[in-house]
Design a protein around this motif. Structure first.
Motif, PDB file in Angstrom:
ATOM      1  N   VAL A  96       0.810  -1.214   0.000  1.00 20.49           N
ATOM      2  CA  VAL A  96       0.000   0.000   0.000  1.00 20.49           C
ATOM      3  C   VAL A  96       0.853   1.278   0.000  1.00 20.49           C
ATOM      4  CG1 VAL A  96      -1.985  -1.071   1.097  1.00 20.49           C
ATOM      5  CG2 VAL A  96      -0.170  -0.110   2.518  1.00 20.49           C
ATOM      6  N   THR A  97       2.094   1.191   0.481  1.00 22.01           N
ATOM      7  CA  THR A  97       2.941   2.388   0.515  1.00 22.01           C
ATOM      8  C   THR A  97       3.959   2.429  -0.614  1.00 22.01           C
ATOM      9  OG1 THR A  97       4.477   1.290   2.032  1.00 22.01           O
ATOM     10  CG2 THR A  97       2.703   2.619   3.012  1.00 22.01           C
ATOM     11  N   ALA A  98       3.857   1.490  -1.546  1.00 20.47           N
ATOM     12  CA  ALA A  98       4.777   1.476  -2.694  1.00 20.47           C
ATOM     13  C   ALA A  98       4.295   2.482  -3.722  1.00 20.47           C
ATOM     14  CB  ALA A  98       4.856   0.077  -3.291  1.00 20.47           C
ATOM     15  N   ALA A  99       4.790   3.703  -3.598  1.00 16.22           N
ATOM     16  CA  ALA A  99       4.332   4.771  -4.489  1.00 16.22           C
ATOM     17  C   ALA A  99       5.484   5.731  -4.749  1.00 16.22           C
ATOM     18  CB  ALA A  99       3.148   5.520  -3.877  1.00 16.22           C
ATOM     19  N   ASN A 100       5.423   6.413  -5.870  1.00 18.79           N
ATOM     20  CA  ASN A 100       6.369   7.470  -6.215  1.00 18.79           C
ATOM     21  C   ASN A 100       5.678   8.817  -6.044  1.00 18.79           C
ATOM     22  OD1 ASN A 100       8.472   5.681  -6.984  1.00 18.79           O
ATOM     23  ND2 ASN A 100       7.517   5.408  -8.987  1.00 18.79           N
ATOM     24  N   VAL A 101       6.336   9.721  -5.354  1.00 22.09           N
ATOM     25  CA  VAL A 101       5.777  11.049  -5.109  1.00 22.09           C
ATOM     26  C   VAL A 101       6.732  12.090  -5.669  1.00 22.09           C
ATOM     27  CG1 VAL A 101       4.950  12.684  -3.386  1.00 22.09           C
ATOM     28  CG2 VAL A 101       4.606  10.227  -3.045  1.00 22.09           C
ATOM     29  N   VAL A 102       6.182  13.035  -6.415  1.00 23.47           N
ATOM     30  CA  VAL A 102       6.961  14.136  -6.988  1.00 23.47           C
ATOM     31  C   VAL A 102       6.378  15.445  -6.476  1.00 23.47           C
ATOM     32  CG1 VAL A 102       7.723  15.281  -9.109  1.00 23.47           C
ATOM     33  CG2 VAL A 102       7.514  12.780  -9.041  1.00 23.47           C
ATOM     34  N   ARG A 103       7.261  16.336  -5.994  1.00 21.22           N
ATOM     35  CA  ARG A 103       6.811  17.633  -5.489  1.00 21.22           C
ATOM     36  C   ARG A 103       7.219  18.735  -6.460  1.00 21.22           C
ATOM     37  NH1 ARG A 103       9.920  18.068  -1.603  1.00 21.22           N
ATOM     38  NH2 ARG A 103       8.742  17.109   0.102  1.00 21.22           N
ATOM     39  N   PHE A 153      -5.987  -0.352  11.129  1.00 21.48           N
ATOM     40  CA  PHE A 153      -4.615  -0.532  10.676  1.00 21.48           C
ATOM     41  C   PHE A 153      -4.145   0.749   9.977  1.00 21.48           C
ATOM     42  CE2 PHE A 153      -6.361  -4.760  10.965  1.00 21.48           C
ATOM     43  CZ  PHE A 153      -5.331  -5.519  11.493  1.00 21.48           C
ATOM     44  N   ASP A 154      -2.891   1.059  10.181  1.00 23.66           N
ATOM     45  CA  ASP A 154      -2.305   2.192   9.446  1.00 23.66           C
ATOM     46  C   ASP A 154      -0.845   1.873   9.143  1.00 23.66           C
ATOM     47  OD1 ASP A 154      -0.433   3.961  11.440  1.00 23.66           O
ATOM     48  OD2 ASP A 154      -2.067   2.987  12.534  1.00 23.66           O
ATOM     49  N   ARG A 155      -0.418   2.345   7.971  1.00 25.84           N
ATOM     50  CA  ARG A 155       0.960   2.115   7.545  1.00 25.84           C
ATOM     51  C   ARG A 155       1.534   3.434   7.034  1.00 25.84           C
ATOM     52  NH1 ARG A 155       0.982  -3.125   3.767  1.00 25.84           N
ATOM     53  NH2 ARG A 155       3.222  -2.696   3.850  1.00 25.84           N
ATOM     54  N   LYS A 156       2.806   3.673   7.348  1.00 24.73           N
ATOM     55  CA  LYS A 156       3.478   4.907   6.955  1.00 24.73           C
ATOM     56  C   LYS A 156       4.777   4.596   6.232  1.00 24.73           C
ATOM     57  CE  LYS A 156       1.829   8.029  10.593  1.00 24.73           C
ATOM     58  NZ  LYS A 156       2.247   8.972  11.669  1.00 24.73           N
ATOM     59  N   ARG A 157       5.119   5.535   5.344  1.00 25.13           N
ATOM     60  CA  ARG A 157       6.405   5.431   4.660  1.00 25.13           C
ATOM     61  C   ARG A 157       6.959   6.835   4.464  1.00 25.13           C
ATOM     62  NH1 ARG A 157       7.404   4.182  -1.664  1.00 25.13           N
ATOM     63  NH2 ARG A 157       9.681   4.337  -1.648  1.00 25.13           N
ATOM     64  N   THR A 158       8.185   7.058   4.890  1.00 28.33           N
ATOM     65  CA  THR A 158       8.842   8.360   4.715  1.00 28.33           C
ATOM     66  C   THR A 158       9.597   8.371   3.397  1.00 28.33           C
ATOM     67  OG1 THR A 158       9.086   8.659   7.110  1.00 28.33           O
ATOM     68  CG2 THR A 158      10.487   9.996   5.688  1.00 28.33           C
ATOM     69  N   THR A 206       8.568  13.735   2.645  1.00 23.15           N
ATOM     70  CA  THR A 206       7.114  13.691   2.790  1.00 23.15           C
ATOM     71  C   THR A 206       6.746  12.309   3.320  1.00 23.15           C
ATOM     72  OG1 THR A 206       4.994  14.071   1.654  1.00 23.15           O
ATOM     73  CG2 THR A 206       6.683  12.893   0.436  1.00 23.15           C
ATOM     74  N   VAL A 207       5.665  12.227   4.055  1.00 27.43           N
ATOM     75  CA  VAL A 207       5.246  10.965   4.677  1.00 27.43           C
ATOM     76  C   VAL A 207       3.938  10.510   4.034  1.00 27.43           C
ATOM     77  CG1 VAL A 207       4.555   9.828   6.811  1.00 27.43           C
ATOM     78  CG2 VAL A 207       6.375  11.556   6.849  1.00 27.43           C
ATOM     79  N   LEU A 208       3.943   9.302   3.504  1.00 22.28           N
ATOM     80  CA  LEU A 208       2.749   8.687   2.946  1.00 22.28           C
ATOM     81  C   LEU A 208       2.083   7.868   4.042  1.00 22.28           C
ATOM     82  CD1 LEU A 208       0.930   7.974   0.529  1.00 22.28           C
ATOM     83  CD2 LEU A 208       2.512   6.093   0.017  1.00 22.28           C
ATOM     84  N   HIS A 209       0.856   8.238   4.390  1.00 22.18           N
ATOM     85  CA  HIS A 209       0.145   7.594   5.495  1.00 22.18           C
ATOM     86  C   HIS A 209      -1.135   6.954   4.952  1.00 22.18           C
ATOM     87  CE1 HIS A 209      -1.540   8.000   9.871  1.00 22.18           C
ATOM     88  NE2 HIS A 209      -1.314   6.745   9.526  1.00 22.18           N
ATOM     89  N   VAL A 210      -1.247   5.636   5.103  1.00 27.70           N
ATOM     90  CA  VAL A 210      -2.389   4.889   4.578  1.00 27.70           C
ATOM     91  C   VAL A 210      -3.087   4.183   5.738  1.00 27.70           C
ATOM     92  CG1 VAL A 210      -3.178   3.175   2.916  1.00 27.70           C
ATOM     93  CG2 VAL A 210      -1.130   4.520   2.426  1.00 27.70           C
ATOM     94  N   ARG A 211      -4.425   4.345   5.838  1.00 22.80           N
ATOM     95  CA  ARG A 211      -5.225   3.698   6.887  1.00 22.80           C
ATOM     96  C   ARG A 211      -6.406   2.968   6.248  1.00 22.80           C
ATOM     97  NH1 ARG A 211      -3.900   8.717   8.580  1.00 22.80           N
ATOM     98  NH2 ARG A 211      -5.837   9.548   7.724  1.00 22.80           N
ATOM     99  N   ASP A 212      -6.840   1.901   6.896  1.00 23.19           N
ATOM    100  CA  ASP A 212      -8.028   1.218   6.390  1.00 23.19           C
ATOM    101  C   ASP A 212      -9.273   2.040   6.731  1.00 23.19           C
ATOM    102  OD1 ASP A 212      -9.594  -0.342   8.842  1.00 23.19           O
ATOM    103  OD2 ASP A 212      -7.480   0.130   9.257  1.00 23.19           O
TER     104      ASP A 212
END
Length: 356
Positions: free
Chosen positions: A51-58, A147-152, A136-142
Motif C-alpha cells: 500500500v505504501t509502494a508509491a512514487n511522489v513528486v513535489r 490498521f495504518d501504515r506509513k512510509r517516509t 514527505t510521509v505517505l500515510h495509509v489507513r483502512d
C-alpha cells in the motif's frame, strides 16, 4: 499495539466466530461469521498488499519567490497498482523559518483508488531565505481506522525566497545629508568633478561658460579657467545590517530598500559599488557579482554595529564620492559616520525611529 499483532487478534476472532457458528448453527451466527470473514480478508490484504509502494513528486510554482508571497505546492503520487479502499494522506513538515508558524501540512488523497493523483496546498506569507523541503510521509489507513501504515519518502526541493523590492527614489543634487525617504527625484551620479587649478588668457574656441569674469575684470583681458584632469565621481551604496534584538521586521524592510536601490541604479545604468558593513566589510562590484549579491540577500542576518566608523573609513577607498547608506535605523554610529564622510551622503532607513 503493532499492526501484525492486531492482525493476529483479527484472525483469532475469526476462528472463534467460526467455531461459534458451527456450534450454534443459527442464521445469525453464520451471517456474523461470513461478514467477519470479509473484513478479515480485507485487513489481511491491507497488511500484505504494497500500500505504501508509491512514487511522489513535489513541484512548486517557482523555485525563486519573493517574501510575503503565497507559495503553491503540488504533489503528484503514482503507483503501479491502485490503492486499496482506505484513507490516504500525504504529510509534510514545513521547513524551519519558512513561515511564522511551525506546522505540518496534511493533504488528503481523495480518489485513492486511482493509480495516479495530484494534490495541492498553499503556504502563505513565506519568509526570506533558502528553504529545503526534504521529505514527505505517505500515510495509509483502512476505512475502519484499525490498521495504518506509513512510509517516509526522501524528496528534496530547494526554494529560494528573496526580499521584496520596495520603491526607492534616488536623491536630488541639492539635498545632501538628509533622510532618504524625503527625496522624490532622481540624481545623476556620473557628473564630472573638475577642480580649478588656475586661469589663462582666453583663446578662440574656449567655452564661454569657462571664462573667469572676476579675473578678467582684474586683468582687463578675458581669462579662462584651467582645470585638473577630469575624474568621474564614484557612487558607493553602503548597507549596514545592524539591528538590535526584536527588530527583525525593520531589518527585512531595510533589505527590501536595498533591493529597490540596486534595481533603480541598474535601470538608470549608473555605475556603483556595494559595501556591506559586517565584521569583515564586503565589497561587491556590480553587475559582475550579481550572483554573489543575490546569495547575500537570501542569507543576510542582522548583527551588532561594532566599530562601524573605523571599518567604513578603512574600507571605503573613495571618500569624496557620493554615498547612499541604507540601514534599519539611524543610530549614533551612523550619525558619526555621516560627519566623517567628505563627499555627499544620503541616508535611507527602514523606520523613522532613532536609536542610540
Amino acid at each position: 499495539m503493532k499492526n501484525w499483532m492486531k492482525l493476529f487478534v483479527v484472525w483469532a476472532a475469526a476462528f472463534g466466530l467460526y467455531a461459534f457458528a458451527r456450534i450454534e448453527g443459527s442464521i445469525v451466527a453464520s451471517t456474523l461469521w461470513w461478514s467477519f470473514v470479509v473484513l478479515t480478508v480485507y485487513w489481511t490484504l491491507f497488511m500484505i498488499y504494497p500500500v505504501t509502494a508509491a512514487n511522489v513528486v513535489r513541484r512548486v510554482t517557482t523555485k525563486r519567490l519573493v517574501s510575503r508571497q503565497t507559495m503553491d505546492v503540488e504533489l503528484r503520487i503514482e503507483r503501479k497498482y491502485p490503492f486499496l479502499i482506505g484513507m490516504v494522506t500525504l504529510e509534510e513538515r514545513l521547513p524551519q523559518r519558512l513561515t511564522d508558524e511551525d506546522k505540518t501540512i496534511v493533504v488528503p488523497v481523495d480518489r485513492f483508488f486511482r493509480q495516479a493523483e495530484v494534490v495541492q496546498y498553499e503556504v502563505g506569507a513565506i519568509k526570506r531565505g533558502i528553504h529545503v523541503f526534504d521529505r514527505t510521509v505517505l500515510h495509509v489507513r483502512d476505512v475502519f481506522g484499525l490498521f495504518d501504515r506509513k512510509r517516509t519518502l526522501r524528496l528534496e526541493t530547494v526554494v529560494e525566497v528573496s526580499p521584496a523590492e520596495l520603491p526607492f527614489d534616488l536623491p536630488r543634487d541639492e539635498h545632501v545629508g538628509g533622510r532618504g525617504e524625503q527625496y522624490r527625484q532622481m540624481r545623476t551620479y556620473t557628473e564630472v568633478a573638475n577642480t580649478t587649478s588656475g586661469v589663462r588668457e582666453y583663446a578662440a574656441g574656449d567655452r564661454i561658460g569657462r571664462i573667469d569674469w572676476k579675473a578678467s575684470a582684474r586683468r582687463g583681458n578675458l581669462m579662462t579657467k584651467t582645470f585638473d584632469q577630469e575624474q568621474e565621481k564614484k557612487l558607493s551604496l553602503v548597507f549596514v545590517p545592524a539591528v538590535s534584538a526584536g527588530y527583525e521586521e525593520a531589518f527585512e524592510r531595510s533589505l527590501s530598500l536595498l533591493v529597490g536601490a540596486i534595481r533603480q541604479l541598474e535601470r538608470k545604468n549608473l555605475p556603483f559599488e556595494l559595501y556591506v558593513i559586517e565584521e569583515q566589510v564586503r565589497l561587491f562590484h556590480l553587475p559582475d557579482q550579481s550572483a554573489e549579491v543575490g546569495h547575500y540577500l537570501l542569507t543576510a542576518t542582522p548583527e551588532a554595529e561594532g566599530r562601524l566608523v573605523e571599518r567604513v573609513k578603512q574600507n571605503l577607498p573613495q571618500q569624496t564620492g557620493d554615498l547612499i547608506l541604507i540601514s534599519p535605523f539611524e543610530t549614533t554610529s551612523i550619525r558619526e559616520l555621516m560627519h566623517e564622510t567628505q563627499g555627499s551622503y544620503h541616508l535611507y532607513t527602514a523606520v523613522n525611529e532613532v536609536t542610540v
